[in-house]
Motif scaffolding. Structure first.
Motif, PDB file in Angstrom:
ATOM      1  N   LEU A 248       0.840  -1.201   0.000  1.00  0.00           N
ATOM      2  CA  LEU A 248       0.000   0.000   0.000  1.00  0.00           C
ATOM      3  C   LEU A 248       0.875   1.252   0.000  1.00  0.00           C
ATOM      4  CD1 LEU A 248      -2.653  -1.109   2.674  1.00  0.00           C
ATOM      5  CD2 LEU A 248      -2.840  -1.264   0.190  1.00  0.00           C
TER       6      LEU A 248
ATOM      7  N   ARG B 297      -7.435 -11.667   4.877  1.00  0.00           N
ATOM      8  CA  ARG B 297      -7.614 -10.300   5.352  1.00  0.00           C
ATOM      9  C   ARG B 297      -6.621  -9.357   4.663  1.00  0.00           C
ATOM     10  NH1 ARG B 297      -7.376 -10.200  11.504  1.00  0.00           N
ATOM     11  NH2 ARG B 297      -5.475  -9.001  11.258  1.00  0.00           N
TER      12      ARG B 297
ATOM     13  N   GLU C  47      -7.726  -8.689   1.137  1.00  0.00           N
ATOM     14  CA  GLU C  47      -8.837  -7.722   1.120  1.00  0.00           C
ATOM     15  C   GLU C  47      -8.314  -6.290   1.151  1.00  0.00           C
ATOM     16  OE1 GLU C  47     -11.559  -8.472   4.345  1.00  0.00           O
ATOM     17  OE2 GLU C  47     -11.976 -10.484   3.537  1.00  0.00           O
ATOM     18  N   ARG C  48      -7.282  -6.067   1.977  1.00  0.00           N
ATOM     19  CA  ARG C  48      -6.701  -4.715   2.048  1.00  0.00           C
ATOM     20  C   ARG C  48      -6.120  -4.311   0.692  1.00  0.00           C
ATOM     21  NH1 ARG C  48      -2.289  -4.751   6.432  1.00  0.00           N
ATOM     22  NH2 ARG C  48      -2.096  -2.548   5.922  1.00  0.00           N
TER      23      ARG C  48
ATOM     24  N   GLN D  52      -7.093  -5.541  -2.210  1.00  0.00           N
ATOM     25  CA  GLN D  52      -8.238  -5.490  -3.104  1.00  0.00           C
ATOM     26  C   GLN D  52      -8.873  -4.098  -3.103  1.00  0.00           C
ATOM     27  OE1 GLN D  52      -8.611  -7.630  -5.417  1.00  0.00           O
ATOM     28  NE2 GLN D  52     -10.682  -6.861  -5.760  1.00  0.00           N
ATOM     29  N   GLU D  53      -8.992  -3.511  -1.903  1.00  0.00           N
ATOM     30  CA  GLU D  53      -9.599  -2.177  -1.780  1.00  0.00           C
ATOM     31  C   GLU D  53      -8.860  -1.141  -2.613  1.00  0.00           C
ATOM     32  OE1 GLU D  53      -9.569  -1.376   2.407  1.00  0.00           O
ATOM     33  OE2 GLU D  53     -10.957  -3.039   2.820  1.00  0.00           O
ATOM     34  N   ARG D  54      -7.576  -1.423  -2.842  1.00  0.00           N
ATOM     35  CA  ARG D  54      -6.783  -0.462  -3.630  1.00  0.00           C
ATOM     36  C   ARG D  54      -6.527  -0.971  -5.044  1.00  0.00           C
ATOM     37  NH1 ARG D  54      -3.210   2.712  -0.309  1.00  0.00           N
ATOM     38  NH2 ARG D  54      -1.841   2.787  -2.093  1.00  0.00           N
ATOM     39  N   GLY D  55      -7.140  -2.101  -5.386  1.00  0.00           N
ATOM     40  CA  GLY D  55      -6.979  -2.642  -6.736  1.00  0.00           C
ATOM     41  C   GLY D  55      -5.611  -3.255  -6.995  1.00  0.00           C
TER      42      GLY D  55
ATOM     43  N   GLU E  66     -10.964 -12.864  -5.015  1.00  0.00           N
ATOM     44  CA  GLU E  66     -10.950 -11.816  -6.028  1.00  0.00           C
ATOM     45  C   GLU E  66      -9.605 -11.092  -6.049  1.00  0.00           C
ATOM     46  OE1 GLU E  66     -14.499  -9.375  -5.774  1.00  0.00           O
ATOM     47  OE2 GLU E  66     -13.645  -8.160  -7.398  1.00  0.00           O
TER      48      GLU E  66
END
Ligand SMILES: [Mn+2]
Length: 414
Positions: free
Chosen positions: A47, A76, A79-80, A82-85, A108
């Motif tokens: 990130l 988990r 997922e973090r 994923q939120e940022r693509g 995903e």
């Protein structure tokens, strides 16, 4: 602005450390969570670096399906991302072979490469296309050269190869999917993200062929010591511009050698050990350090070191007084008494005969192994100066110095 991706490998998530003795109270939790905390740090790194994708080059888990705790933290973390693509590309290695369904299948944003035959995925990122090529192990012991099966294709943009493999033979690592640097170069990737070897290794500069090393060192062995983490790769179009290591480990194994030659007494020794430890702790930047010290050289202090249980006693005496950032994992010794071995060899002393016997053993690995196996049954580890069982030469040298030390002591008494 260069674009970025992150390369990590050999995470062995939620697996216990190897070769670590009993630790002080309160440290068990830190140790238990170290690999998972390193995983969280890896996600945070993705990130913070604004990476477009993360590549995992095998042995995400220590065994095929991992553990519930490991799988949960992985989900988990993803997922973090994923939120940022941020996409994830995964191959399975010899520890977590893809025998059935991958624990990461169907999540995903994650692409798990199939077993046995390399395939590729081209992603049209907003900043331009990237193609990632990879292949998973389908079983633990892959003897085939998988590198030979890669081909770059003609997609525009950067091509990244992801492979768990053995480039030549390495101590402490099984030889799986063996290949050569030339095999990898022939596949014309722009970056090879390798896994399997636990020490960070740059095998080739341009294009970079890199073992990221394990995310979190796993034992006091040499390849697991020092900083561990991942590699941040900067690129533009179809070119890698730069790559750098980031330290993401939570617990760090370190080793120091302390020469006893100029140490007069126990107080000197303790001071020298503490000074070395302070340097190591300062470099570890707040992490828990598991430190192994080996006493080397020759000096009068040897007489003290060979006393029964002295080294283990010293270790726990120091360890008891440490804060949460340092564990005295072991204190070993290859040190000897203050004698000149060559002088002694040429003398008429009985010690010369003893030395000759040790020299003969040193030259005969089979006899040495048999003897040490035998000795191991009758003596505790401390008699062999806390040196690891695989260090035959070290153990033999320690035994030689012990014998010389005892002989000198007797001479002195006579
Ligand atoms: Mn491996």
């Amino acid at each position: 602005m260069p674009r970025r991706f992150i390369h990590a490998a050999d995470l062995h998530l939620d697996s216990p450390f190897a070769g670590v003795g009993t630790l002080r109270e309160g440290l068990a939790d830190v140790m238990r969570d170290a690999s998972l905390d390193a995983w969280d740090a890896l996600i945070t790194c993705c990130l913070e670096e604004d990476a477009e994708f993360l590549v995992l080059s095998g042995d995400l888990f220590d065994r095929a399906d991992g553990t519930p705790r490991g799988r949960s933290r992985v989900r988990r973390g993803i997922e973090r991302l994923q939120e940022r693509g941020i996409r994830v590309f995964v191959v399975h290695g010899n520890h977590d072979p893809l025998s059935g369904r991958s624990p990461l299948a169907g999540i995903e944003g994650v692409h798990v490469f199939r077993k046995d035959v390399p395939t590729s995925e081209t992603i049209d990122f907003p900043a331009g296309p990237v193609t990632v090529h990879g292949v998973s192990f389908g079983k633990r012991e892959v003897t085939e050269n998988l590198a030979l099966k890669f081909s770059p294709g003609d997609a525009p943009g950067l091509h990244v190869g992801v492979l768990h493999c053995s480039l030549g033979e390495r101590e402490g690592h099984g030889t799986y999917a063996p290949c050569t640097v030339a095999d990898l170069l022939a596949a014309r990737m722009d970056y090879w993200a390798l896994g399997h070897i636990h020490a960070y290794t740059e095998e080739h500069a341009e294009p970079p062929i890199i073992y990221a090393g394990t995310l979190q060192g796993r034992s006091p062995k040499s390849g697991e010591r020092g900083p561990h983490g991942a590699v941040v790769v900067e690129f533009e179009g179809d070119r890698v511009l730069d790559h750098r290591r980031v330290e993401l480990d939570r617990v760090r194994f370190e080793a120091v050698d302390i020469a006893i030659d100029n140490l007069a007494d126990e107080a000197d020794l303790e001071r020298a050990l503490r000074r070395a430890a302070a340097d190591v702790v300062a470099r570890a930047d707040g992490r828990l350090v598991l430190l192994r010290a080996t006493l080397t050289g020759r000096g009068p202090l040897h007489e003290l070191l060979i006393r029964d249980e002295y080294l283990t006693g010293l270790r726990s005496a120091l360890d008891d007084q440490e804060a949460d950032d340092l564990v005295w994992e072991r204190i070993a010794s290859t040190a000897g008494p203050a004698v000149d071995l060559d002088e002694l060899r040429q003398s008429n002393a009985f010690a010369a005969e003893v030395l000759a016997a040790f020299d003969a053993l040193a030259a005969d690995p089979v006899a040495l192994q048999a003897l040490l196996d035998d000795l191991g049954k009758s003596f505790t580890d401390t008699a062999l100066a806390g040196l690891p069982a695989e260090d035959l030469a070290g153990r033999l040298a320690a035994a030689r110095e012990l014998a010389l030390g005892l002989m000198l002591e007797q001479d002195g008494a006579a």
